[in-house]
Design a protein around this motif. Structure first.
Motif, PDB file in Angstrom:
ATOM      1  N   GLY A   1       7.637  11.090 -13.074  1.00 19.79           N
ATOM      2  CA  GLY A   1       6.761  10.475 -14.063  1.00 19.79           C
ATOM      3  C   GLY A   1       5.602  11.345 -14.465  1.00 19.79           C
ATOM      4  N   GLU A   2       5.633  12.605 -14.097  1.00 19.80           N
ATOM      5  CA  GLU A   2       4.502  13.501 -14.346  1.00 19.80           C
ATOM      6  C   GLU A   2       4.226  13.667 -15.838  1.00 19.80           C
ATOM      7  OE1 GLU A   2       2.894  17.919 -12.925  1.00 19.80           O
ATOM      8  OE2 GLU A   2       4.965  17.315 -12.561  1.00 19.80           O
TER       9      GLU A   2
ATOM     10  N   TRP B   1       0.844  -1.205   0.000  1.00 20.56           N
ATOM     11  CA  TRP B   1       0.000   0.000   0.000  1.00 20.56           C
ATOM     12  C   TRP B   1       0.873   1.246   0.000  1.00 20.56           C
ATOM     13  CZ3 TRP B   1      -1.027   4.399   2.786  1.00 20.56           C
ATOM     14  CH2 TRP B   1      -2.248   5.046   2.514  1.00 20.56           C
ATOM     15  N   ASN B   2       1.900   1.280   0.862  1.00 21.51           N
ATOM     16  CA  ASN B   2       2.804   2.435   0.920  1.00 21.51           C
ATOM     17  C   ASN B   2       3.488   2.655  -0.428  1.00 21.51           C
ATOM     18  OD1 ASN B   2       2.239   2.929   3.624  1.00 21.51           O
ATOM     19  ND2 ASN B   2       4.010   1.767   4.372  1.00 21.51           N
ATOM     20  N   MET B   3       3.959   1.580  -1.017  1.00 26.23           N
ATOM     21  CA  MET B   3       4.680   1.694  -2.287  1.00 26.23           C
ATOM     22  C   MET B   3       3.745   2.190  -3.387  1.00 26.23           C
ATOM     23  SD  MET B   3       7.896   1.105  -3.064  1.00 26.23           S
ATOM     24  CE  MET B   3       7.923   2.641  -3.990  1.00 26.23           C
ATOM     25  N   LEU B   4       2.507   1.717  -3.395  1.00 23.67           N
ATOM     26  CA  LEU B   4       1.533   2.137  -4.401  1.00 23.67           C
ATOM     27  C   LEU B   4       1.255   3.629  -4.304  1.00 23.67           C
ATOM     28  CD1 LEU B   4      -0.461   1.449  -6.661  1.00 23.67           C
ATOM     29  CD2 LEU B   4      -2.160   0.950  -4.894  1.00 23.67           C
ATOM     30  N   ARG B   5       1.059   4.127  -3.077  1.00 21.54           N
ATOM     31  CA  ARG B   5       0.783   5.555  -2.892  1.00 21.54           C
ATOM     32  C   ARG B   5       1.964   6.404  -3.369  1.00 21.54           C
ATOM     33  NH1 ARG B   5      -3.369   3.181  -1.756  1.00 21.54           N
ATOM     34  NH2 ARG B   5      -3.518   3.640  -3.968  1.00 21.54           N
ATOM     35  N   MET B   6       3.178   5.953  -3.089  1.00 21.10           N
ATOM     36  CA  MET B   6       4.352   6.706  -3.519  1.00 21.10           C
ATOM     37  C   MET B   6       4.486   6.693  -5.048  1.00 21.10           C
ATOM     38  SD  MET B   6       7.292   6.024  -0.625  1.00 21.10           S
ATOM     39  CE  MET B   6       7.162   4.247  -0.512  1.00 21.10           C
ATOM     40  N   LEU B   7       4.175   5.558  -5.662  1.00 16.98           N
ATOM     41  CA  LEU B   7       4.255   5.489  -7.126  1.00 16.98           C
ATOM     42  C   LEU B   7       3.194   6.368  -7.791  1.00 16.98           C
ATOM     43  CD1 LEU B   7       4.951   1.670  -7.597  1.00 16.98           C
ATOM     44  CD2 LEU B   7       6.532   3.563  -8.043  1.00 16.98           C
TER      45      LEU B   7
ATOM     46  N   ALA C   1       2.267   9.172  -6.541  1.00 12.89           N
ATOM     47  CA  ALA C   1       2.834  10.515  -6.413  1.00 12.89           C
ATOM     48  C   ALA C   1       3.915  10.759  -7.461  1.00 12.89           C
ATOM     49  CB  ALA C   1       3.401  10.692  -5.011  1.00 12.89           C
ATOM     50  N   VAL C   2       4.651   9.712  -7.842  1.00 10.61           N
ATOM     51  CA  VAL C   2       5.668   9.843  -8.894  1.00 10.61           C
ATOM     52  C   VAL C   2       5.031  10.373 -10.175  1.00 10.61           C
ATOM     53  CG1 VAL C   2       7.218   8.567 -10.424  1.00 10.61           C
ATOM     54  CG2 VAL C   2       7.201   8.067  -7.983  1.00 10.61           C
ATOM     55  N   VAL C   3       3.848   9.858 -10.509  1.00 11.22           N
ATOM     56  CA  VAL C   3       3.164  10.254 -11.740  1.00 11.22           C
ATOM     57  C   VAL C   3       2.467  11.597 -11.580  1.00 11.22           C
ATOM     58  CG1 VAL C   3       1.378   9.594 -13.389  1.00 11.22           C
ATOM     59  CG2 VAL C   3       2.879   7.852 -12.426  1.00 11.22           C
TER      60      VAL C   3
END
Length: 548
Positions: free
Chosen positions: A537-538, A522-528, A530-532
């Protein structure tokens, strides 16, 4: 009758034989020769018959859920159909034209046997007689297509007798209708029904069945794609024969003979957006189902795949746009993979911008993953240990690790950043520091759970500096763990494979592994996300869900 009379009769016969000695010898020899020839033909068929030839090679098809055919593999382009599937009027058309006594004879006629024996054994002639029965045509096409010897016609008769003695009329007719060549690389009436009319065999009309029967004698001459007038004349002859056999009425025959021939236009080129997925499916059939390409070319398998044709086509079209490829030359390329996250099924695969079968397949080609590896090899494993959380501070410094130094992309360091910020901004220095803390061997043990086996043992691993690299499928499988509660599952393009009897072929068991706990994923998903939304990755951000 007393003994004297019997003696007189025998004596008379003996005197006649002595008087006509040479005539008697000749007649006896001819009788024995005819009898031996008959036995040779009746019982010699087993030496001509080849059981393997009776199992007709059948094309395998790769089919999406909506019926889109991605491709076919075959040695002969044949879709096998059973006699139950074939309408009666289609059977009647072929019998009327090719062998109206099919259900009455034993595969051959005695005059045909006599002619064959004379030509082959006595005259040693290669001249072929006309009027072959359906059984004889089948025997020739199955067993003798490459036989040019002077005994070929006799062998044909022998094989025909064998077929009739060991197969039912229905079995012979079914084999015949599936074996015949009908022009344009098409074998069998099942394939021909689709090729000429875009129909299943069950849907053919009387006129359409008659047209297929018209092709048998000279397929390349009578195909409507070459000469529509010849095709119509030949079809009308078949209809005439059907009327003569009382299969149709004279009135119906006259009406049908006036109808025009309508066949579907043939596309010269296949759809290029299908090749990428098709190539991956071929590799998976061998790896997961243990079916080689040679087996597929003969086996008549139906391979049902997970591809979404709409998405696949859109992905292909987008990959053609140069706006997405800001490379220094025209050779810049890429790949695209879309996995349905719940099941792990692959819904779209693009192996290259201009991919063709047997080209380099970028979907399965290992390359340096770069920063894409950081969540898999560094941050995910670190949080899995329980010693790191997204907002913990970690060093962002220029550190010398026994001669190995790494810099951030912008060459700026902030002394300390949160783990969250390190991910969002894809900083290099914090990633290397984390890997050094958790240990390379521990990181590799996590990767191995996702079938990512690497031989590297240096800190450059944190930045994707690998000896052999990763392929996009491995990366997709790895990232799926973050959206699915830490579970890894083997990606699959194939939903099921059915053999020619519509029985499912059993695959190897699909592997799944628990890699991360729910909190880590879950933590990793939320951070990824945010990357986009706000990080590196915006530029590739989407306004829709990031998973599927």
């Amino acid at each position: 009758m007393d003994k004297v009379k019997i003696h007189q009769i025998l004596n008379s016969v003996w005197l006649w034989m002595k008087h006509y000695k040479w005539l008697t010898i000749t007649m006896t020899a001819m009788f024995l020769l005819a009898w031996l020839g008959y036995l040779f033909i009746i019982f010699g068929g087993r030496f001509v018959f080849d059981e393997k030839a009776v199992i007709l090679p059948t094309a395998s098809s790769v089919v999406a859920e909506d019926g889109t055919v991605l491709g076919k593999l075959y040695t002969e382009n044949r879709d096998y159909v059973t006699l139950d599937q074939i309408p009666d009027h289609v059977e009647e058309a072929f019998i009327a034209m090719e062998d109206k006594r099919f259900y009455e004879h034993a595969g051959i006629s005695f005059p045909a046997v006599a002619r064959a024996v004379y030509r082959d054994i006595i005259a040693m002639s290669k001249v072929e007689g006309g009027g072959s029965t359906i059984t004889q045509q089948l025997a020739k096409n199955l067993f003798l297509v490459n036989d040019k010897t002077w005994m070929r016609k006799t062998k044909e008769v022998m094989a025909s007798v064998y077929l009739e003695r060991n197969y039912t009329k229905s079995q012979i007719l079914e084999l015949y209708l599936n074996e015949i060549y009908l022009a344009h690389g098409i074998y069998g009436i099942g394939t021909a029904a689709d090729y000429y009319f875009g129909k299943n065999i069950e849907e053919l009309s009387v006129e359409e069945g008659a047209l297929l029967a018209a092709l048998v004698k000279a397929p390349n001459t009578y195909t409507p794609h070459h000469d529509l007038e010849k095709a119509k004349n030949r079809r009308n002859l078949v209809l005439q024969q059907m009327a003569n056999n009382d299969n149709i009425s004279t009135e119906d025959m006259l009406d049908m003979q006036t109808t025009s021939i309508e066949v579907q236009a043939q596309q010269e080129e296949r759809e290029p957006w299908l090749d990428d997925y098709f190539a991956y499916v071929l590799a998976e059939t061998e790896e997961v189902y243990d079916l080689s390409r040679e087996a597929l070319k003969r086996g008549g398998y139906t391979i049902e795949v997970n591809m979404d044709p709409t998405i696949q086509k859109i992905a292909y079209e987008q990959m053609q746009k140069s706006d997405f490829f800001h490379g220094s030359n025209d050779a810049v390329d890429g790949s695209f993979i879309l996995m349905e996250q719940t099941t792990g099924n692959l819904q779209a695969l693009i192996a290259g911008r201009d991919f063709q079968l047997n080209d380099i397949n970028h979907v399965i080609t290992k390359k340096q993953p770069g920063s894409v590896i950081k969540p898999l090899a560094v941050y995910g494993p670190a949080m899995q240990l329980g010693n790191y959380l997204p907002y913990d501070l970690i060093p962002d410094q220029d550190i010398n690790y026994d001669g190995y130094r790494v810099g951030n992309a912008d060459d700026n360091y902030e002394e300390e950043v949160t783990l969250y910020q390190a991910v969002v901004e894809s900083k290099n220095a914090p990633a290397v520091w984390i890997l050094d803390q958790i240990g390379i061997e521990y990181s590799k043990s996590i990767l191995e759970k996702m079938k990512i086996n690497i031989s590297d043992s240096g800190l450059a691993m944190a930045l994707g500096g690998l000896e052999t690299g990763l392929d996009p499928i491995q990366i997709t499988e790895g990232y799926r763990t973050f959206i699915h509660h830490g579970e890894w599952i083997e990606a699959r393009s194939i939903d099921a494979i059915l053999d020619r009897d519509q029985e499912k072929v059993q695959p190897k068991e699909r592997e799944t592994k628990s890699v991360f706990n729910s909190q880590t994923s879950w933590n990793m998903l939320r951070m990824l996300e945010a990357v986009v939304e706000e990080g590196t990755g915006e530029a590739g951000g989407l306004r829709k869900s990031l998973s599927r």
